[in-house]
Design a protein around this motif. Structure first.
Motif, PDB file in Angstrom:
ATOM      1  N   MET A   1      51.647  40.262  28.311  1.00  0.00           N
ATOM      2  CA  MET A   1      50.553  41.116  27.862  1.00  0.00           C
ATOM      3  C   MET A   1      49.250  40.307  27.849  1.00  0.00           C
ATOM      4  SD  MET A   1      50.343  43.466  24.507  1.00  0.00           S
ATOM      5  CE  MET A   1      48.908  44.393  24.167  1.00  0.00           C
ATOM      6  N   ILE A   2      48.178  40.975  28.183  1.00  0.00           N
ATOM      7  CA  ILE A   2      46.872  40.330  28.201  1.00  0.00           C
ATOM      8  C   ILE A   2      46.438  39.988  26.777  1.00  0.00           C
ATOM      9  CG2 ILE A   2      45.583  42.487  28.102  1.00  0.00           C
ATOM     10  CD1 ILE A   2      43.531  41.177  29.972  1.00  0.00           C
ATOM     11  N   SER A   3      45.864  38.813  26.630  1.00  0.00           N
ATOM     12  CA  SER A   3      45.400  38.414  25.299  1.00  0.00           C
ATOM     13  C   SER A   3      44.066  39.091  24.992  1.00  0.00           C
ATOM     14  CB  SER A   3      45.226  36.895  25.236  1.00  0.00           C
ATOM     15  OG  SER A   3      44.095  36.505  25.991  1.00  0.00           O
ATOM     16  N   ARG A   4      43.746  39.122  23.732  1.00  0.00           N
ATOM     17  CA  ARG A   4      42.461  39.695  23.305  1.00  0.00           C
ATOM     18  C   ARG A   4      41.306  38.941  23.960  1.00  0.00           C
ATOM     19  NH1 ARG A   4      40.654  43.686  19.778  1.00  0.00           N
ATOM     20  NH2 ARG A   4      38.564  43.191  19.128  1.00  0.00           N
ATOM     21  N   ALA A   5      41.442  37.620  24.062  1.00  0.00           N
ATOM     22  CA  ALA A   5      40.390  36.807  24.679  1.00  0.00           C
ATOM     23  C   ALA A   5      40.207  37.178  26.152  1.00  0.00           C
ATOM     24  CB  ALA A   5      40.713  35.326  24.532  1.00  0.00           C
ATOM     25  N   GLN A   6      41.297  37.423  26.862  1.00  0.00           N
ATOM     26  CA  GLN A   6      41.207  37.812  28.272  1.00  0.00           C
ATOM     27  C   GLN A   6      40.534  39.170  28.425  1.00  0.00           C
ATOM     28  OE1 GLN A   6      45.464  37.362  28.892  1.00  0.00           O
ATOM     29  NE2 GLN A   6      45.041  35.962  30.610  1.00  0.00           N
ATOM     30  N   LYS A   7      40.908  40.113  27.560  1.00  0.00           N
ATOM     31  CA  LYS A   7      40.306  41.438  27.610  1.00  0.00           C
ATOM     32  C   LYS A   7      38.817  41.360  27.293  1.00  0.00           C
ATOM     33  CE  LYS A   7      40.069  43.664  24.120  1.00  0.00           C
ATOM     34  NZ  LYS A   7      38.894  43.967  23.324  1.00  0.00           N
ATOM     35  N   ASP A   8      38.471  40.598  26.253  1.00  0.00           N
ATOM     36  CA  ASP A   8      37.065  40.436  25.890  1.00  0.00           C
ATOM     37  C   ASP A   8      36.276  39.800  27.032  1.00  0.00           C
ATOM     38  OD1 ASP A   8      37.569  41.567  23.427  1.00  0.00           O
ATOM     39  OD2 ASP A   8      37.577  39.652  22.341  1.00  0.00           O
ATOM     40  N   GLU A   9      36.867  38.816  27.670  1.00  0.00           N
ATOM     41  CA  GLU A   9      36.204  38.149  28.796  1.00  0.00           C
ATOM     42  C   GLU A   9      36.002  39.125  29.959  1.00  0.00           C
ATOM     43  OE1 GLU A   9      34.284  35.261  30.993  1.00  0.00           O
ATOM     44  OE2 GLU A   9      34.786  35.275  28.873  1.00  0.00           O
ATOM     45  N   HIS A  10      36.982  39.976  30.198  1.00  0.00           N
ATOM     46  CA  HIS A  10      36.866  40.961  31.276  1.00  0.00           C
ATOM     47  C   HIS A  10      35.692  41.910  31.015  1.00  0.00           C
ATOM     48  CE1 HIS A  10      38.140  43.416  34.634  1.00  0.00           C
ATOM     49  NE2 HIS A  10      37.992  44.481  33.869  1.00  0.00           N
ATOM     50  N   TYR A  11      35.597  42.436  29.809  1.00  0.00           N
ATOM     51  CA  TYR A  11      34.500  43.347  29.484  1.00  0.00           C
ATOM     52  C   TYR A  11      33.152  42.618  29.459  1.00  0.00           C
ATOM     53  CZ  TYR A  11      37.052  47.645  28.935  1.00  0.00           C
ATOM     54  OH  TYR A  11      37.781  48.788  29.189  1.00  0.00           O
ATOM     55  N   ARG A  12      33.148  41.338  29.048  1.00  0.00           N
ATOM     56  CA  ARG A  12      31.892  40.551  29.115  1.00  0.00           C
ATOM     57  C   ARG A  12      31.432  40.431  30.565  1.00  0.00           C
ATOM     58  NH1 ARG A  12      33.710  37.729  24.733  1.00  0.00           N
ATOM     59  NH2 ARG A  12      34.925  36.274  25.960  1.00  0.00           N
ATOM     60  N   ASN A  13      32.383  40.170  31.468  1.00  0.00           N
ATOM     61  CA  ASN A  13      32.043  40.064  32.892  1.00  0.00           C
ATOM     62  C   ASN A  13      31.507  41.384  33.428  1.00  0.00           C
ATOM     63  OD1 ASN A  13      32.716  37.365  33.109  1.00  0.00           O
ATOM     64  ND2 ASN A  13      34.820  37.795  33.716  1.00  0.00           N
ATOM     65  N   LEU A  14      32.107  42.484  33.013  1.00  0.00           N
ATOM     66  CA  LEU A  14      31.604  43.789  33.453  1.00  0.00           C
ATOM     67  C   LEU A  14      30.177  44.014  32.961  1.00  0.00           C
ATOM     68  CD1 LEU A  14      34.699  46.102  32.855  1.00  0.00           C
ATOM     69  CD2 LEU A  14      33.811  45.299  35.047  1.00  0.00           C
ATOM     70  N   ARG A  15      29.923  43.696  31.686  1.00  0.00           N
ATOM     71  CA  ARG A  15      28.588  43.933  31.118  1.00  0.00           C
ATOM     72  C   ARG A  15      27.534  42.980  31.692  1.00  0.00           C
ATOM     73  NH1 ARG A  15      31.816  44.775  26.581  1.00  0.00           N
ATOM     74  NH2 ARG A  15      31.361  42.724  25.766  1.00  0.00           N
ATOM     75  N   LYS A  16      27.969  41.853  32.262  1.00  0.00           N
ATOM     76  CA  LYS A  16      27.025  40.913  32.886  1.00  0.00           C
ATOM     77  C   LYS A  16      26.622  41.345  34.296  1.00  0.00           C
ATOM     78  CE  LYS A  16      28.978  36.806  30.879  1.00  0.00           C
ATOM     79  NZ  LYS A  16      29.620  35.532  31.211  1.00  0.00           N
ATOM     80  N   ALA A  17      27.328  42.296  34.853  1.00  0.00           N
ATOM     81  CA  ALA A  17      27.026  42.757  36.217  1.00  0.00           C
ATOM     82  C   ALA A  17      25.581  43.249  36.268  1.00  0.00           C
ATOM     83  CB  ALA A  17      27.995  43.863  36.626  1.00  0.00           C
ATOM     84  N   ASP A  18      24.961  43.088  37.405  1.00  0.00           N
ATOM     85  CA  ASP A  18      23.539  43.385  37.600  1.00  0.00           C
ATOM     86  C   ASP A  18      23.288  44.896  37.574  1.00  0.00           C
ATOM     87  OD1 ASP A  18      20.917  43.632  38.433  1.00  0.00           O
ATOM     88  OD2 ASP A  18      21.144  42.262  40.135  1.00  0.00           O
ATOM     89  N   ILE A  19      22.780  45.370  36.438  1.00  0.00           N
ATOM     90  CA  ILE A  19      22.549  46.805  36.259  1.00  0.00           C
ATOM     91  C   ILE A  19      21.458  47.312  37.213  1.00  0.00           C
ATOM     92  CG2 ILE A  19      20.861  46.662  34.389  1.00  0.00           C
ATOM     93  CD1 ILE A  19      22.486  49.001  33.040  1.00  0.00           C
ATOM     94  N   ALA A  20      20.507  46.441  37.576  1.00  0.00           N
ATOM     95  CA  ALA A  20      19.465  46.840  38.532  1.00  0.00           C
ATOM     96  C   ALA A  20      20.074  47.079  39.906  1.00  0.00           C
ATOM     97  CB  ALA A  20      18.369  45.782  38.595  1.00  0.00           C
ATOM     98  N   ALA A  21      20.976  46.205  40.332  1.00  0.00           N
ATOM     99  CA  ALA A  21      21.647  46.386  41.628  1.00  0.00           C
ATOM    100  C   ALA A  21      22.474  47.669  41.608  1.00  0.00           C
ATOM    101  CB  ALA A  21      22.532  45.181  41.940  1.00  0.00           C
ATOM    102  N   PHE A  22      23.125  47.941  40.485  1.00  0.00           N
ATOM    103  CA  PHE A  22      23.895  49.178  40.358  1.00  0.00           C
ATOM    104  C   PHE A  22      22.971  50.389  40.488  1.00  0.00           C
ATOM    105  CE2 PHE A  22      25.931  52.695  38.281  1.00  0.00           C
ATOM    106  CZ  PHE A  22      27.236  52.606  38.719  1.00  0.00           C
ATOM    107  N   ALA A  23      21.834  50.355  39.796  1.00  0.00           N
ATOM    108  CA  ALA A  23      20.874  51.467  39.855  1.00  0.00           C
ATOM    109  C   ALA A  23      20.375  51.664  41.283  1.00  0.00           C
ATOM    110  CB  ALA A  23      19.712  51.216  38.900  1.00  0.00           C
TER     111      ALA A  23
END
Length: 157
Positions: free
Chosen positions: A1-23
């Motif tokens: 099972m994925i650890s809480r730290a791994q899950k948190d890191e995954h969502y941190r990576n998602l939130r770091k994605a370039d929102i301007a490039a997405f727009a």
């Protein structure tokens, strides 16, 4: 099972994605004005006189549509672009709209999906539920703090 730290890191990576490039990728024909700090977009989900009611803040990694009165991070923007709504402070199982939005951000930015980290669908669901439970708790604590701040401000005794 994925650890809480791994899950948190995954969502941190998602939130770091370039929102301007997405727009730029998903709203390119609707961008009306852009500076380093702000991208103004004609929201596809409501009629607007200014045609600039959706604001993306690249430095903050956030967005807000003044006409729809919704906003959030890049996952919320992905969900809004796909479905015209966002999931916030939801209990229990995350809706398909959230999962598809998360997958869109993962795909756009080459972030390995949570499901590919050796997790079963049930474990992915549990990780998502834990993330959103934490977000709801933080939102509740902020609302309580704001309530007491206003009471203290209006009653000096």
């Amino acid at each position: 099972m994925i650890s809480r730290a791994q899950k948190d890191e995954h969502y941190r990576n998602l939130r770091k994605a370039d929102i301007a490039a997405f727009a730029h990728k998903h709203f390119k024909d609707r961008i009306r004005r852009e500076t380093i700090a702000l991208i103004e977009i004609d929201c596809p989900h409501h009629a607007s006189q200014s045609h600039r009611s959706m604001h993306v803040y690249p430095k903050k990694g956030s967005w807000y549509c003044f006409g729809c009165t919704v906003g959030g991070d890049i996952i919320h923007l992905a969900e809004f672009s796909l479905f015209g709504k966002i999931t916030t402070h939801q209990s229990g199982r995350m809706p398909e709209t959230h999962r598809r939005a998360r997958e869109l951000v993962e795909t756009d930015f080459g972030i390995p999906p949570l499901a590919h980290q050796g997790l079963s669908p049930e474990q992915v669901e549990a990780a998502e539920a834990a993330y959103w439970t934490e977000r709801r708790i933080r939102a509740l604590l902020m609302a309580v703090a704001e309530f007491y701040y206003e009471r203290l401000k209006n009653n000096p005794q």
